[in-house]
Design a protein around this motif. Sequence first.
Motif, PDB file in Angstrom:
ATOM      1  N   GLY A   8       0.807  -1.210   0.000  1.00 48.58           N
ATOM      2  CA  GLY A   8       0.000   0.000   0.000  1.00 48.58           C
ATOM      3  C   GLY A   8       0.840   1.261   0.000  1.00 48.58           C
ATOM      4  N   LEU A   9       1.913   1.258   0.790  1.00 49.15           N
ATOM      5  CA  LEU A   9       2.798   2.420   0.835  1.00 49.15           C
ATOM      6  C   LEU A   9       3.470   2.655  -0.513  1.00 49.15           C
ATOM      7  CD1 LEU A   9       4.480   1.934   4.335  1.00 49.15           C
ATOM      8  CD2 LEU A   9       2.768   3.646   3.702  1.00 49.15           C
ATOM      9  N   VAL A  10       3.948   1.563  -1.121  1.00 50.76           N
ATOM     10  CA  VAL A  10       4.597   1.679  -2.434  1.00 50.76           C
ATOM     11  C   VAL A  10       3.605   2.198  -3.468  1.00 50.76           C
ATOM     12  CG1 VAL A  10       5.625   0.370  -4.327  1.00 50.76           C
ATOM     13  CG2 VAL A  10       6.337  -0.075  -1.975  1.00 50.76           C
ATOM     14  N   ALA A  11       2.377   1.659  -3.439  1.00 51.08           N
ATOM     15  CA  ALA A  11       1.352   2.096  -4.388  1.00 51.08           C
ATOM     16  C   ALA A  11       1.014   3.562  -4.189  1.00 51.08           C
ATOM     17  CB  ALA A  11       0.104   1.231  -4.242  1.00 51.08           C
ATOM     18  N   GLY A  12       0.855   3.953  -2.930  1.00 51.89           N
ATOM     19  CA  GLY A  12       0.487   5.336  -2.645  1.00 51.89           C
ATOM     20  C   GLY A  12       1.550   6.333  -3.069  1.00 51.89           C
ATOM     21  N   TYR A  13       2.797   6.036  -2.731  1.00 50.00           N
ATOM     22  CA  TYR A  13       3.873   6.953  -3.122  1.00 50.00           C
ATOM     23  C   TYR A  13       4.106   6.928  -4.623  1.00 50.00           C
ATOM     24  CZ  TYR A  13       5.215   7.978   1.677  1.00 50.00           C
ATOM     25  OH  TYR A  13       5.229   8.417   2.974  1.00 50.00           O
ATOM     26  N   GLY A  14       3.907   5.751  -5.243  1.00 46.88           N
ATOM     27  CA  GLY A  14       4.115   5.639  -6.680  1.00 46.88           C
ATOM     28  C   GLY A  14       3.201   6.551  -7.480  1.00 46.88           C
ATOM     29  N   ILE A  15       1.957   6.704  -7.015  1.00 42.13           N
ATOM     30  CA  ILE A  15       1.009   7.547  -7.743  1.00 42.13           C
ATOM     31  C   ILE A  15       1.063   8.998  -7.281  1.00 42.13           C
ATOM     32  CG2 ILE A  15      -0.974   7.267  -6.199  1.00 42.13           C
ATOM     33  CD1 ILE A  15      -0.965   7.229 -10.086  1.00 42.13           C
ATOM     34  N   ALA A  16       1.598   9.236  -6.073  1.00 42.72           N
ATOM     35  CA  ALA A  16       1.566  10.592  -5.509  1.00 42.72           C
ATOM     36  C   ALA A  16       2.790  11.428  -5.852  1.00 42.72           C
ATOM     37  CB  ALA A  16       1.416  10.514  -3.985  1.00 42.72           C
ATOM     38  N   VAL A  17       3.943  10.789  -6.026  1.00 41.21           N
ATOM     39  CA  VAL A  17       5.200  11.527  -6.150  1.00 41.21           C
ATOM     40  C   VAL A  17       5.289  12.417  -7.393  1.00 41.21           C
ATOM     41  CG1 VAL A  17       7.681  11.224  -6.573  1.00 41.21           C
ATOM     42  CG2 VAL A  17       6.582  10.025  -4.679  1.00 41.21           C
TER      43      VAL A  17
END
Length: 207
Positions: A8-17
């Motif tokens: 979830g953290l990887v997914a969230g940062y992947g789309i947010a950065v």
Amino acid sequence: MTAALVAGLVAGYGIAVPVGAVATYLVSLTARTSLRTGVCAALGVALADGLYALIATVGGSAVAALLRPILTPLRLASALVLLVLAARGAVAAVRQYRAHRLSTRSVPTPPSPGRAFLLLFGITLLNPTTVIYFAALVLGSDTTRSVRPLEQGVFVLAAFLASASWQVLVAGGGALLGRALTGHRGRLVTALVSSAVMTAPAVRMAA
């Protein structure tokens, strides 16, 4: 549980950065109004990301049984989607950096914190890349085992928190952070970082 949290953290940062039009507006909005307004707008972006993560997670679990016969090609296709998104983001950032183009537009009267939240929430919901990204992550994961609702919840919450932490950081930096991230070099660096984050799960899927 830990795997769901990390995913979830990887997914969230992947789309947010990536720093695009939404992040640029978020920074300028905070600089022109207040930290409160900027944080509300940032949470609107994060809520949209979390909602798409929830939709993709629930949908992926619901159709898992139907997809098992074509699991291998689907997983490869999902990995390809992520790689294409990553490559497209990196190429676009490099081209924009070389051409030295920045998206600028006139901005109307700054909205209130509540309106800023709804505005950024709606704008993010209209971004098809977000739902494609989360759907590819979920459908390309291991659907041969049942995913417990608790794990789904952890994934969605982690994706939301990752997105929220980045968006609040962008808003909190205000004008100073805006000059660093929305400049030519800042856009290039953040886009390349996001592409690398997207590529990692894609490689794992295809392996």
